[in-house]
Design a protein around this motif. Structure first.
Motif, PDB file in Angstrom:
ATOM      1  N   CYS A 124       9.319   8.765   5.272  1.00  0.00           N
ATOM      2  CA  CYS A 124       9.188   7.906   4.084  1.00  0.00           C
ATOM      3  C   CYS A 124       7.870   8.139   3.366  1.00  0.00           C
ATOM      4  O   CYS A 124       7.830   8.172   2.132  1.00  0.00           O
ATOM      5  N   TRP A 125       6.770   8.289   4.129  1.00  0.00           N
ATOM      6  CA  TRP A 125       5.478   8.563   3.492  1.00  0.00           C
ATOM      7  C   TRP A 125       5.555   9.857   2.680  1.00  0.00           C
ATOM      8  O   TRP A 125       5.022   9.923   1.566  1.00  0.00           O
ATOM      9  N   ALA A 126       6.197  10.880   3.213  1.00  0.00           N
ATOM     10  CA  ALA A 126       6.311  12.141   2.469  1.00  0.00           C
ATOM     11  C   ALA A 126       7.012  11.917   1.131  1.00  0.00           C
ATOM     12  O   ALA A 126       6.553  12.396   0.083  1.00  0.00           O
ATOM     13  N   LEU A 127       8.101  11.157   1.149  1.00  0.00           N
ATOM     14  CA  LEU A 127       8.821  10.861  -0.094  1.00  0.00           C
ATOM     15  C   LEU A 127       7.983  10.021  -1.042  1.00  0.00           C
ATOM     16  O   LEU A 127       7.912  10.298  -2.250  1.00  0.00           O
ATOM     17  N   LEU A 128       7.354   8.976  -0.502  1.00  0.00           N
ATOM     18  CA  LEU A 128       6.545   8.088  -1.339  1.00  0.00           C
ATOM     19  C   LEU A 128       5.337   8.807  -1.932  1.00  0.00           C
ATOM     20  O   LEU A 128       4.990   8.600  -3.101  1.00  0.00           O
TER      21      LEU A 128
END
Length: 148
Positions: A124-128
């Motif tokens: 999720c951090w990568a996407l965000l």
């Protein structure tokens, strides 16, 4: 000799084609944060300040600013969240390496377990963070419902 385990850490380093002051604003000001991360947010970029990161019920989380150096570093230690995040700190270190390009060195450390939630949060951090990059570089705002 006793070995102390400090937990697990998520790391993401990437460039943003913008000056560090623009990136710093996007990671510290609630009116910018809501364009790439939480649904609602309050807080001030100063040491000791509390941030409220609201992602919809029951995800109404809080953290305390533990490092804030204008245009270069911003860290939050989670104080009220779920059991996995509550022991963690996330932060951004910014470096202008090239003309008009800021490198973001992101971390989210202090995870007790390398469990499924840790792995999902890393994803999720990568996407965000890609959303942060697109927001700062191109003004793209992904609707909250489409951010995961």
């Amino acid at each position: 000799m006793k070995v102390v385990k400090e937990g697990f850490t998520v790391y993401h380093n990437f460039p943003i084609k913008a000056l560090s002051n623009e990136v710093f604003k996007a990671i510290t000001h609630p009116e910018d944060l809501v364009h790439w991360w939480p649904l609602k947010c309050t807080g001030m970029p100063k040491i000791g300040a509390e941030y409220n990161l609201f992602f919809g019920e029951p995800y109404n989380w809080y953290g305390e600013v533990i490092k804030c150096e204008e245009h270069s570093s911003f860290y939050i230690k989670m104080t009220k969240s779920d059991k996995d995040w509550n022991s963690t700190t996330f932060g951004f270190d910014l470096y202008e390496k090239d003309d008009g390009v800021t490198w973001v060195n992101f971390f989210h450390r202090g995870w007790v377990e390398e469990n499924d939630h840790f792995k999902h949060s890393s994803y999720c951090w990568a996407l965000l963070l890609n959303g942060l990059k697109n927001y700062v570089e191109k003004g793209i705002i992904i609707p909250f419902e489409e951010r995961n």
